[in-house]
Design a protein around this motif. Structure first.
Motif, PDB file in Angstrom:
ATOM      1  N   LYS A  76       0.827  -1.205   0.000  1.00 40.81           N
ATOM      2  CA  LYS A  76       0.000   0.000   0.000  1.00 40.81           C
ATOM      3  C   LYS A  76       0.862   1.255   0.000  1.00 40.81           C
ATOM      4  O   LYS A  76       0.579   2.220  -0.720  1.00 40.81           O
ATOM      5  N   ALA A  77       1.920   1.259   0.808  1.00 41.52           N
ATOM      6  CA  ALA A  77       2.800   2.431   0.851  1.00 41.52           C
ATOM      7  C   ALA A  77       3.443   2.676  -0.507  1.00 41.52           C
ATOM      8  O   ALA A  77       3.586   3.826  -0.949  1.00 41.52           O
ATOM      9  N   PHE A  78       3.818   1.605  -1.194  1.00 37.26           N
ATOM     10  CA  PHE A  78       4.425   1.733  -2.516  1.00 37.26           C
ATOM     11  C   PHE A  78       3.443   2.343  -3.510  1.00 37.26           C
ATOM     12  O   PHE A  78       3.759   3.305  -4.212  1.00 37.26           O
ATOM     13  N   HIS A  79       2.227   1.802  -3.555  1.00 38.53           N
ATOM     14  CA  HIS A  79       1.230   2.305  -4.504  1.00 38.53           C
ATOM     15  C   HIS A  79       0.860   3.755  -4.212  1.00 38.53           C
ATOM     16  O   HIS A  79       0.723   4.574  -5.128  1.00 38.53           O
ATOM     17  N   ASP A  80       0.692   4.065  -2.937  1.00 36.78           N
ATOM     18  CA  ASP A  80       0.354   5.445  -2.579  1.00 36.78           C
ATOM     19  C   ASP A  80       1.488   6.399  -2.954  1.00 36.78           C
ATOM     20  O   ASP A  80       1.249   7.522  -3.424  1.00 36.78           O
ATOM     21  N   ARG A  81       2.720   5.959  -2.786  1.00 42.97           N
ATOM     22  CA  ARG A  81       3.866   6.822  -3.105  1.00 42.97           C
ATOM     23  C   ARG A  81       3.926   7.104  -4.606  1.00 42.97           C
ATOM     24  O   ARG A  81       4.165   8.244  -5.030  1.00 42.97           O
ATOM     25  N   VAL A  82       3.715   6.070  -5.435  1.00 41.45           N
ATOM     26  CA  VAL A  82       3.726   6.260  -6.882  1.00 41.45           C
ATOM     27  C   VAL A  82       2.672   7.282  -7.288  1.00 41.45           C
ATOM     28  O   VAL A  82       2.939   8.183  -8.096  1.00 41.45           O
ATOM     29  N   LEU A  83       1.477   7.169  -6.718  1.00 40.43           N
ATOM     30  CA  LEU A  83       0.404   8.106  -7.057  1.00 40.43           C
ATOM     31  C   LEU A  83       0.739   9.519  -6.600  1.00 40.43           C
ATOM     32  O   LEU A  83       0.495  10.488  -7.329  1.00 40.43           O
ATOM     33  N   ARG A  84       1.305   9.645  -5.415  1.00 39.52           N
ATOM     34  CA  ARG A  84       1.537  10.981  -4.862  1.00 39.52           C
ATOM     35  C   ARG A  84       2.737  11.684  -5.498  1.00 39.52           C
ATOM     36  O   ARG A  84       2.833  12.905  -5.430  1.00 39.52           O
ATOM     37  N   GLU A  85       3.631  10.938  -6.128  1.00 37.76           N
ATOM     38  CA  GLU A  85       4.742  11.585  -6.836  1.00 37.76           C
ATOM     39  C   GLU A  85       4.281  12.159  -8.169  1.00 37.76           C
ATOM     40  O   GLU A  85       4.969  12.975  -8.773  1.00 37.76           O
ATOM     41  N   ASN A  86       3.148  11.718  -8.662  1.00 39.42           N
ATOM     42  CA  ASN A  86       2.539  12.204  -9.905  1.00 39.42           C
ATOM     43  C   ASN A  86       3.321  11.705 -11.127  1.00 39.42           C
ATOM     44  O   ASN A  86       4.298  10.988 -11.026  1.00 39.42           O
ATOM     45  N   THR A  87       2.880  12.124 -12.290  1.00 38.23           N
ATOM     46  CA  THR A  87       3.358  11.542 -13.543  1.00 38.23           C
ATOM     47  C   THR A  87       4.754  12.022 -13.930  1.00 38.23           C
ATOM     48  O   THR A  87       5.066  13.211 -13.828  1.00 38.23           O
ATOM     49  N   MET A  88       5.571  11.072 -14.394  1.00 39.80           N
ATOM     50  CA  MET A  88       6.934  11.350 -14.850  1.00 39.80           C
ATOM     51  C   MET A  88       7.506  10.035 -15.378  1.00 39.80           C
ATOM     52  O   MET A  88       6.949   8.966 -15.110  1.00 39.80           O
ATOM     53  N   PRO A  89       8.621  10.071 -16.128  1.00 38.47           N
ATOM     54  CA  PRO A  89       9.275   8.818 -16.496  1.00 38.47           C
ATOM     55  C   PRO A  89       9.548   7.981 -15.256  1.00 38.47           C
ATOM     56  O   PRO A  89       9.985   8.502 -14.222  1.00 38.47           O
ATOM     57  N   ILE A  90       9.320   6.694 -15.352  1.00 41.76           N
ATOM     58  CA  ILE A  90       9.321   5.852 -14.154  1.00 41.76           C
ATOM     59  C   ILE A  90      10.717   5.695 -13.564  1.00 41.76           C
ATOM     60  O   ILE A  90      10.869   5.445 -12.364  1.00 41.76           O
ATOM     61  N   GLU A  91      11.759   5.879 -14.362  1.00 36.14           N
ATOM     62  CA  GLU A  91      13.108   5.861 -13.798  1.00 36.14           C
ATOM     63  C   GLU A  91      13.273   6.954 -12.750  1.00 36.14           C
ATOM     64  O   GLU A  91      13.997   6.784 -11.763  1.00 36.14           O
TER      65      GLU A  91
END
Length: 575
Positions: A536-551
């Motif tokens: 859950k922490a991982f998924h929430d972090r990805v969402l909260r960092e917003n869109t960008m190249p995944i690297e």
């Protein structure tokens, strides 16, 4: 920022941060202000300078981009190591964005030069009229009438040469693009004429007849170009026209997306993933009593469609199933507003020729036949959107997919939407198809076949789109590939190819689904699989960092060391 202010208040209004931290906060604010200003300025420039056939439009935007690039480098590159990691990432995102924007503008310039033989002698004066109107530069009716009349004569001469076969262009796509831009110019000229008509009586006296003549000639020129130079005959509005961008431009786009792989390596990844899908499809077919014939299993699954009028209710049922599942298993934070506030719309029959399945984001759009379609068209759309085939597309478009993304994007670091990429947008939604598959979410072999259809489809998208842009496949061959390798209905395969090449999608958009998902899948393994974060922490972090190249998402989550002249290096898939 908020927590620091609160801490200062608890200490009698004295900020307790060190001088270094205060400097970092200042720089963080400066770079975010830079991104916000860049976003708004570019939007205003591109809205104001809106004549696509204008060289001055490209020049003005390029001037701005060049100045902002210099401002970015001069303001932050020398102190890069002093920035906190969030600011370092935003600097690199800006640097990457402005570099790519410069390349795109340069390509636009050459594309416009490619159209010069077609536009010579008639278009430049019309473009100037539109640009003078933008800035409300005085234009007399007599001068305007002269421009309109000369343009009409130029179009007459051009039309005769086209009709007689004395005018040709090297590629089909250049005149196809020209026809679209001439249509846009005609629309802008209508607005230009309406701005003066009646309000300026002398202007109207001079221009009424010349404008009427020119408008008719522009309307006739567009279908003439499409028929004689592009090869689209009258009534063939659904023709698929595309222009391969070539290896160099693919490499530029991969660099912008921070993908350190060659096009051939991405195709190799897709083919390896497809082989896995085929093995899983055979297993499901065997469970259904159909031996190794997974295509027969897919045919069975396609016929599991709901009756007319029931598709939207099925969508809501499937949406709630996914919401309940990720909530029950505490996989990602789903705010109540996100659960509550999404709507459903039907995709019109004409749009289904480009979007034969679902579309989503803030809401979901559903493809299903209407009474205006032929019998064969109805069956193809119904079979392409059966319940097992719709199961993963619904949560892909809604929750935990695109709708959840679009809930977070305006709420967490919204300035980063400037760096939107399909590898984050589409990769996230397809990543959930992979994660839920691993957890046994599909359940029945029929549902597994439905999910595998889409997984095969994402593999095929990489292959046909990259091979097309490398000049190795034609649109017709792309359609056949989708029918043969994935089991598409022919109409839906045509819609997919038309969407890929006729629209505004970039050459890497279709690759973004699976490659972005594989990036997130690999990152999840590095942090969740290693016990460094909860799921859950991982998924929430990805969402909260917003869109960008995944690297760059990876750099933030893992705390990777960065440098001002960063080059992508993450090999997330072993070949």
């Amino acid at each position: 920022m908020v927590s620091n202010k609160g801490h200062a208040l608890r200490n009698g209004g004295q900020r307790s941060t060190s001088p270094n931290t205060e400097a970092q906060e200042t720089k963080r604010e400066q770079i975010r202000d830079f991104i916000q200003e860049l976003t708004v300025d570019l939007s205003e420039l591109e809205t104001f300078y809106n004549v696509k056939l204008s060289q001055s439009r490209i020049e003005r935007i390029a001037e701005y981009v060049t100045n902002k690039f210099m401002e970015l480098v001069q303001g932050f590159s020398s102190t890069f190591d002093e920035l906190d990691q969030q600011s370092q990432v935003e600097y690199l995102l800006c640097f990457n964005y402005l570099r790519r924007k410069t390349e795109v503008l340069r390509a636009d310039w050459f594309k416009l030069e490619e159209l010069e033989p077609l536009l010579r002698g008639w278009a430049s004066g019309l473009v100037e009229l539109c640009e003078r109107r933008q800035k409300v530069v005085p234009t007399t009716g007599q001068d305007a009438a002269k421009v309109l009349s000369e343009a009409s004569k130029g179009i007459d001469g051009l039309s005769v040469r086209i009709q007689e076969g004395k005018f040709s262009m090297k590629s089909r796509f250049a005149p196809y693009r020209a026809a679209e831009q001439i249509e846009q110019l005609h629309g802008l000229l209508k607005e230009w004429y309406g701005f003066y008509e009646g309000y300026d009586p002398l202007f109207t006296w001079w221009t009424t007849k010349p404008w009427s003549d020119l408008s008719a000639k522009l309307q006739d020129l567009v279908p003439l170009i499409r028929e004689k130079l592009v090869g689209i005959k009258p009534g063939e509005d659904d023709a698929i026209v595309g222009q391969p961008i070539g290896r160099d431009e693919i490499d530029n786009e991969l660099k912008a997306e921070m993908i350190p792989y060659t096009p051939e390596e991405l195709i190799q990844i897709a083919e390896r993933e497809y082989a896995w899908c085929e093995k899983e499809a055979i297993k499901a077919a065997q469970e259904m009593g159909l031996g190794k014939n997974w295509r027969k299993a897919l045919e069975h699954v396609k016929n599991m469609y709901v009756e007319p009028g029931q598709q939207t209710y099925m969508v809501h049922e499937l949406a709630q199933e996914a919401i309940d599942y990720v909530t029950k298993h505490d996989m990602v934070t789903v705010p109540q507003i996100a659960k509550e506030c999404w709507r459903t719309y039907m995709i019109p029959p004409s749009q289904q020729k480009v979007s034969p399945f679902f579309l989503g984001g803030p809401y979901i759009q559903v493809s299903y036949p209407t009474n205006t379609m032929t019998h064969d068209e109805k069956l193809m759309v119904m079979r392409g959107n059966s319940k097992p085939l719709s199961r993963s597309t619904v949560f892909h478009e809604l929750i935990p997919g695109h709708h959840l993304q679009y809930h977070y994007m305006p709420r967490s670091k919204p300035h980063r939407r400037l760096f939107e990429t399909p590898f984050w947008i589409e990769g996230w939604a397809f990543y959930w198809e992979m994660i839920l598959w691993d957890r046994g979410f599909p359940g029945t072999p029929e549902n597994r076949i439905g999910m595998l259809f889409w997984r095969m489809h994402r593999c095929a998208r990489i292959v046909f789109s990259l091979r097309f842009h490398l000049g190795e496949m034609t649109p017709g061959e792309c359609i056949e590939y989708l029918v043969e390798k994935v089991g598409h209905e022919r109409a839906t395969a045509e819609g997919e190819v038309r969407r890929s090449f006729n629209g505004d999608y970039g050459a890497l958009y279709q690759a973004g689904y699976m490659i972005g998902a594989l990036q997130m899948y690999a990152l999840r393994k590095e942090v969740v699989g290693a016990g460094k974060m909860t799921e859950k922490a991982f998924h929430d972090r990805v969402l909260r960092e917003n869109t960008m190249p995944i690297e760059m998402v990876r750099a933030l989550i893992k705390g990777e060391k960065l440098e001002a002249f960063y080059t992508p290096r993450w090999r997330f898939y072993d070949l």
